[in-house]
Design a protein around this motif. Structure first.
Motif, PDB file in Angstrom:
ATOM      1  N   GLN A 177      -7.040  14.761  -9.292  1.00 56.15           N
ATOM      2  CA  GLN A 177      -6.735  15.617  -8.562  1.00 56.15           C
ATOM      3  C   GLN A 177      -5.803  15.025  -6.976  1.00 56.15           C
ATOM      4  N   PRO A 178      -4.228  15.316  -7.265  1.00 60.33           N
ATOM      5  CA  PRO A 178      -3.285  14.794  -6.312  1.00 60.33           C
ATOM      6  C   PRO A 178      -3.976  14.022  -4.819  1.00 60.33           C
ATOM      7  N   GLU A 179      -4.674  15.794  -4.452  1.00 61.26           N
ATOM      8  CA  GLU A 179      -5.106  15.918  -3.200  1.00 61.26           C
ATOM      9  C   GLU A 179      -5.699  15.099  -2.936  1.00 61.26           C
ATOM     10  N   LYS A 180      -6.976  14.680  -3.677  1.00 62.61           N
ATOM     11  CA  LYS A 180      -8.450  13.361  -3.468  1.00 62.61           C
ATOM     12  C   LYS A 180      -7.737  12.110  -3.693  1.00 62.61           C
ATOM     13  N   ARG A 181      -6.368  11.964  -4.373  1.00 64.58           N
ATOM     14  CA  ARG A 181      -6.101  10.676  -3.956  1.00 64.58           C
ATOM     15  C   ARG A 181      -5.166  10.481  -2.991  1.00 64.58           C
ATOM     16  N   ARG A 182      -4.544  11.566  -2.125  1.00 67.21           N
ATOM     17  CA  ARG A 182      -4.034  10.781  -1.464  1.00 67.21           C
ATOM     18  C   ARG A 182      -5.019  11.318  -0.652  1.00 67.21           C
ATOM     19  N   LEU A 183      -5.918  11.542  -0.127  1.00 67.24           N
ATOM     20  CA  LEU A 183      -7.387  11.382   0.444  1.00 67.24           C
ATOM     21  C   LEU A 183      -7.465  10.378   0.763  1.00 67.24           C
ATOM     22  N   LEU A 184      -8.441   9.573  -0.616  1.00 67.75           N
ATOM     23  CA  LEU A 184      -8.415   8.199  -0.634  1.00 67.75           C
ATOM     24  C   LEU A 184      -7.782   7.486  -0.399  1.00 67.75           C
ATOM     25  N   ASN A 185      -6.164   7.373  -0.853  1.00 64.63           N
ATOM     26  CA  ASN A 185      -5.453   6.656   0.373  1.00 64.63           C
ATOM     27  C   ASN A 185      -5.786   6.665   1.921  1.00 64.63           C
ATOM     28  N   SER A 186      -5.575   7.279   2.025  1.00 68.12           N
ATOM     29  CA  SER A 186      -5.253   7.638   3.942  1.00 68.12           C
ATOM     30  C   SER A 186      -6.331   7.770   3.762  1.00 68.12           C
ATOM     31  N   ILE A 187      -7.260   6.577   3.550  1.00 67.75           N
ATOM     32  CA  ILE A 187      -9.007   5.875   3.761  1.00 67.75           C
ATOM     33  C   ILE A 187      -8.617   4.169   4.048  1.00 67.75           C
ATOM     34  N   THR A 188      -8.117   4.202   2.667  1.00 69.90           N
ATOM     35  CA  THR A 188      -8.395   3.036   1.984  1.00 69.90           C
ATOM     36  C   THR A 188      -7.330   2.136   2.547  1.00 69.90           C
ATOM     37  N   HIS A 189      -5.417   2.956   2.896  1.00 72.54           N
ATOM     38  CA  HIS A 189      -4.736   2.181   2.883  1.00 72.54           C
ATOM     39  C   HIS A 189      -4.737   1.021   4.343  1.00 72.54           C
ATOM     40  N   PRO A 190      -4.789   2.096   5.742  1.00 80.37           N
ATOM     41  CA  PRO A 190      -5.513   1.228   6.631  1.00 80.37           C
ATOM     42  C   PRO A 190      -5.618  -0.298   6.863  1.00 80.37           C
ATOM     43  N   GLU A 191      -6.832   0.094   6.283  1.00 80.06           N
ATOM     44  CA  GLU A 191      -8.144  -0.938   6.250  1.00 80.06           C
ATOM     45  C   GLU A 191      -7.103  -2.364   5.558  1.00 80.06           C
ATOM     46  N   ILE A 192      -6.439  -1.742   4.024  1.00 78.52           N
ATOM     47  CA  ILE A 192      -5.589  -3.131   3.006  1.00 78.52           C
ATOM     48  C   ILE A 192      -4.638  -3.526   3.919  1.00 78.52           C
ATOM     49  N   LEU A 193      -3.651  -2.345   4.372  1.00 81.72           N
ATOM     50  CA  LEU A 193      -2.777  -3.380   5.232  1.00 81.72           C
ATOM     51  C   LEU A 193      -3.568  -4.662   6.381  1.00 81.72           C
ATOM     52  N   LYS A 194      -4.909  -3.951   6.653  1.00 80.67           N
ATOM     53  CA  LYS A 194      -4.724  -5.256   8.054  1.00 80.67           C
ATOM     54  C   LYS A 194      -5.277  -6.592   6.933  1.00 80.67           C
ATOM     55  N   GLU A 195      -5.915  -6.158   6.099  1.00 83.78           N
ATOM     56  CA  GLU A 195      -6.040  -7.399   5.365  1.00 83.78           C
ATOM     57  C   GLU A 195      -4.813  -8.585   5.008  1.00 83.78           C
ATOM     58  N   MET A 196      -4.413  -7.584   4.288  1.00 82.54           N
ATOM     59  CA  MET A 196      -2.545  -8.095   4.243  1.00 82.54           C
ATOM     60  C   MET A 196      -1.827  -8.775   5.116  1.00 82.54           C
ATOM     61  N   LEU A 197      -2.054  -8.325   6.598  1.00 81.65           N
ATOM     62  CA  LEU A 197      -1.246  -9.027   7.456  1.00 81.65           C
ATOM     63  C   LEU A 197      -2.039 -10.321   7.806  1.00 81.65           C
ATOM     64  N   LYS A 198      -3.315 -10.447   7.462  1.00 79.89           N
ATOM     65  CA  LYS A 198      -3.823 -11.333   7.995  1.00 79.89           C
ATOM     66  C   LYS A 198      -3.461 -12.336   7.465  1.00 79.89           C
ATOM     67  N   GLN A 199      -3.286 -11.915   6.368  1.00 81.21           N
ATOM     68  CA  GLN A 199      -3.276 -12.927   4.215  1.00 81.21           C
ATOM     69  C   GLN A 199      -1.739 -13.603   4.913  1.00 81.21           C
TER      70      GLN A 199
END
Length: 231
Positions: free
Chosen positions: A78-100
């Protein structure tokens, strides 16, 4: 001090983990977005709570952690579900990547390799990379490896591969390609050549940005960079 970023990506079963292992052996600083993705969805995290709201408790394991296989089955079909999951997780992932990234900058590394599976799908990130590296393998090899690794049938394996941008398409956007269709020794030689080029490079993207905003404090820097990432 100068520093630049290298984006590393591939496709499912293309052999990216093999390449990363060699880079780590060579002493490279590698930030693994997949590892961070697991960390940011641990129980009681912001992302964990949002995922449960949208996907339900059926995707939980007995210990409260998210069943990645169950969630993966949903988003692959379900591509729409994949986009939804990405919208939830990507900002949090980016924050941690920036710290590293900032940690390695302080430690004096000349470059950092960002291992991002969806680097070429989320094209906004590539603008921050001096180089982008694709771990490639030919389609029959990719299919065979995935079936062997995951125990999937042909139809299921092909569906997983089709859910991603084709490797031949990603190849057009990469500045460097490591062809992992052959044996390990061939791949290793290509990684060694890439490493030599990175070590010789004097280009950078991040030093100017980090130094220029240091006085604004870490919080202000993270806010600025996240705005650029998600714009």
């Amino acid at each position: 001090s100068t520093m630049f970023l290298v984006g590393l990506s591939g496709g499912i079963a293309s052999g990216k983990s093999t390449v990363v292992a060699v880079l780590r052996e060579l002493g490279c600083a590698v930030i693994d977005a997949d590892v961070i993705a697991r960390q940011v969805v641990q129980p009681h995290s912001k992302a964990h709570q949002q995922i449960l709201q949208h996907f339900g408790t059926e995707i939980l394991l007995e210990n409260g952690e998210i069943n990645r296989e169950a969630l993966g089955n949903i988003i692959f079909s379900q591509p729409e579900k994949r986009r939804l999951l990405n919208s939830i997780t990507h900002p949090e992932i980016l924050k941690e990547m920036l710290k590293q990234v900032l940690k390695y900058f302080v430690l004096g590394y000349r470059y950092v390799i960002l291992d991002i599976p969806l680097l070429f799908e989320t094209r906004g990130l590539t603008r921050f990379m001096k180089y982008t590296v694709l771990v490639y393998c030919d389609p029959p090899t990719q299919l065979g490896r995935l079936m062997k690794r995951s125990g999937l049938g042909v139809a299921e394996a092909e569906a997983r591969i089709r859910s991603q941008l084709p490797l031949d398409e990603k190849r057009k956007w990469a500045t460097h390609v490591i062809d992992n269709s052959g044996d390990l020794e061939s791949t290793r030689r290509q990684v060694l050549r890439l490493h030599a080029r990175l070590e010789d490079s004097l280009h950078f993207l991040w030093a100017r940005l980090v130094v220029g905003t240091a006085l604004a404090g870490f919080g202000g820097l993270v806010f600025l960079l996240i705005r650029h990432f998600i714009s």
